[in-house]
Design a protein around this motif. Structure first.
Motif, PDB file in Angstrom:
ATOM      1  N   ASN A 333       0.829  -1.207   0.000  1.00 59.04           N
ATOM      2  CA  ASN A 333       0.000   0.000   0.000  1.00 59.04           C
ATOM      3  C   ASN A 333       0.865   1.260   0.000  1.00 59.04           C
ATOM      4  O   ASN A 333       0.598   2.222  -0.729  1.00 59.04           O
ATOM      5  N   ARG A 336       2.389   1.930  -3.383  1.00 63.17           N
ATOM      6  CA  ARG A 336       1.451   2.372  -4.417  1.00 63.17           C
ATOM      7  C   ARG A 336       0.897   3.762  -4.151  1.00 63.17           C
ATOM      8  O   ARG A 336       0.687   4.534  -5.090  1.00 63.17           O
ATOM      9  N   HIS A 337       0.657   4.097  -2.901  1.00 63.07           N
ATOM     10  CA  HIS A 337      -0.163   5.266  -2.609  1.00 63.07           C
ATOM     11  C   HIS A 337       0.539   6.359  -1.812  1.00 63.07           C
ATOM     12  O   HIS A 337      -0.032   7.434  -1.653  1.00 63.07           O
ATOM     13  N   THR A 339       2.780   9.072  -1.890  1.00 59.12           N
ATOM     14  CA  THR A 339       3.507   9.923  -2.825  1.00 59.12           C
ATOM     15  C   THR A 339       4.673  10.599  -2.132  1.00 59.12           C
ATOM     16  O   THR A 339       4.515  11.222  -1.083  1.00 59.12           O
ATOM     17  N   ALA A 366      -2.025   9.794  -1.731  1.00 53.82           N
ATOM     18  CA  ALA A 366      -2.422   9.905  -3.133  1.00 53.82           C
ATOM     19  C   ALA A 366      -3.907  10.166  -3.214  1.00 53.82           C
ATOM     20  O   ALA A 366      -4.638  10.119  -2.236  1.00 53.82           O
ATOM     21  N   GLY A 369      -6.761   4.903  -4.207  1.00 55.34           N
ATOM     22  CA  GLY A 369      -6.111   3.639  -4.460  1.00 55.34           C
ATOM     23  C   GLY A 369      -7.059   2.507  -4.265  1.00 55.34           C
ATOM     24  O   GLY A 369      -8.146   2.670  -3.766  1.00 55.34           O
ATOM     25  N   ASP A 371      -7.008  -0.012  -2.251  1.00 56.71           N
ATOM     26  CA  ASP A 371      -6.858  -0.855  -1.085  1.00 56.71           C
ATOM     27  C   ASP A 371      -7.958  -0.731  -0.055  1.00 56.71           C
ATOM     28  O   ASP A 371      -8.321  -1.685   0.585  1.00 56.71           O
ATOM     29  N   ARG A 383      -6.506   5.808   1.772  1.00 55.66           N
ATOM     30  CA  ARG A 383      -6.398   4.985   0.578  1.00 55.66           C
ATOM     31  C   ARG A 383      -7.745   4.402   0.211  1.00 55.66           C
ATOM     32  O   ARG A 383      -7.973   3.210   0.244  1.00 55.66           O
TER      33      ARG A 383
END
Length: 456
Positions: A333, A336-337, A339, A366, A369, A371, A383
């Motif tokens: 997580n 991916r998210h 930043t 971010a 996402g 998740d 997220r």
């Protein structure tokens, strides 16, 4: 050209053609009867909040509007009585979720009685104030929280009042259509919100079933490993019983130890039940030792700073596997998210009775996402997205093992996932534990309301 008429229902769509044989009519009637029976037996929506702060705000706004209209509006029929009736209508909103049918019967049934009084007394204006339109929220609550029986009976009373008012007022068709639209819109909105909430709840149930399936597979692998060891030790003890009794006793002690470990693992995951009987391939379970491999095999994203304290090699298989899954999902997580994250810190501390896992990053959130998802007003945090229930699944796994998992923004920036599990992995399910976890994780990034706080 044959005329075609379509009737759409929540479950089925029935299409009739003017050229269809007449024998299709009994079939259509049977389908409609089944759908009406399904609607009548539909249970109430679960987890209806009793009252939230918005209820008091709505009540205050209704009472204020009633007071202002009662004082400043001219030409009010039976002014004191109209004010009193409108105050009563405002009070019905406090029980609209817990008693949706009763409140609709009280408000709209009372409206029918007042309409008949106006007819008998020949009033030029109906009894009541414009502030009484607050009862439209009762129509929303009826379809959002009521049972199928409540919806049918309540809708009948609402439409009866509308029909009676239409006949008595004899307004133009445009007024009738406009009034019907205003009256049905809250009901349609409530049904739409209920359908969405039901859909999300089913997705969550599917996610939980999949997580329990994963736990059951791990239980299968763990028990198979220990039972195989028990069989080998028992065979060795039987062979050595005559020639070397001391070695035979040691083998029996090993059998006892392996049996105790097997019972411990089964006790930790006994609530994970499989829904199918399909066989599974045996595979080694991930453990805390695999975290170093997980941290070292990353090809992209911020580096992982892993710290492990305590004796983790002797953790039971269910706990070791849960620790690995929590770290794996949390690191994924963050990659991916988060930043602009420069590092992902992972701390695993194994004490005498508890195992604690902390995964944190220093990135910015971010825009979204896959998740974490919002369900019936719940939000696990920054997220949020459509597709995933990773953290929800991990929280379910932690609860099954008697632990807790929380996720949320850090005070100094970044994101934190922290979990605490019992070292022995024995479930400690208590009433309300899961709901408390949902309410804790339901706080948004700005410290907002919990899941129930967003229900109308």
């Amino acid at each position: 050209m044959a005329a075609v008429f379509s009737f759409s229902w929540p479950v089925k769509t029935v299409v009739l053609s003017a050229d269809a044989p007449r024998r299709s009519l009994p079939s259509m009637n049977r389908v409609l009867r089944d759908e009406l029976r399904a609607l009548w037996t539909e249970p109430r929506a679960p987890d209806a909040p009793v009252r939230v702060w918005r209820d008091w705000l709505l009540l205050a706004a209704g009472l204020l509007a009633t007071a202002l209209e009662g004082v400043f509006r001219a030409e009010v029929t039976w002014r004191p009585f109209s004010v009193l009736v409108t105050v009563g209508l405002c009070l019905t909103t406090l029980w609209r979720r817990t008693r949706p049918l009763e409140m609709v019967l009280l408000a709209f049934g009372g409206g029918i009685v007042l309409a008949l009084i106006d007819l008998a007394a020949g009033h030029a204006r109906p009894i009541g104030l414009y502030a009484g339109s607050v009862i439209l929220v009762l129509v929303y609550a009826l379809t959002r929280w009521g049972s199928g029986r409540d919806i049918v009976l309540g809708s009948a009373v609402v439409l009866a009042l509308f029909a009676l008012s239409t006949v008595l007022e004899r307004g133009p068709v445009s007024d009738v259509v406009g009034g019907l639209s205003v009256l049905t819109f809250p009901g349609a909105l409530g049904a739409m919100v209920r359908l969405r909430s039901t859909s999300r709840r089913r997705e969550l149930e599917t996610m939980r079933a999949r997580e329990r399936e994963s736990l059951a597979r791990e239980l299968h692998d763990t028990v198979a490993h220990h039972v195989s060891s028990i069989v080998v030790r028992a065979q060795a003890g039987r062979v050595l019983a005559g020639a070397d009794p001391t070695s035979a006793v040691q083998s029996l002690a090993g059998v006892e130890e392996e049996g105790a470990r097997t019972l411990e693992a089964m006790r930790a995951m006994v609530t994970a039940l499989r829904e199918d009987g399909a066989g599974v391939d045996l595979a080694p379970l991930p453990a805390v030792a695999d975290l170093r491999r997980l941290a070292g095999e990353r090809g992209s994203g911020p580096p992982v700073d892993l710290h492990v304290e305590g004796t983790v090699e002797t953790l039971p298989a269910p706990i070791a596997s849960a620790v690995f899954r929590i770290v794996q999902e949390s690191v994924t997580n963050a990659t991916r998210h988060a930043t602009g994250a420069t590092v992902i810190r992972v701390d695993v501390a194994a004490g005498e009775s508890r195992v604690r896992v902390d995964v944190r990053d220093d990135g910015k959130p971010a825009s979204g996402g896959p998740d974490v998802a919002a369900v019936a007003g719940e939000d696990l945090g920054r997220r949020a997205g459509r597709g995933g229930y990773g953290l929800r699944g991990l929280r379910e796994r932690a609860a099954l093992l008697g632990g807790t998992l929380r996720a949320g923004p850090r005070a100094g920036g970044g994101w934190l996932v922290e979990a605490e599990l019992p070292r022995d992995g024995v479930p400690q399910r208590r009433d309300g534990q899961e709901r408390e976890g949902q309410q804790r994780d339901g706080q948004n990034r700005n410290g907002g309301q919990t899941g129930h706080g967003r229900e109308y």
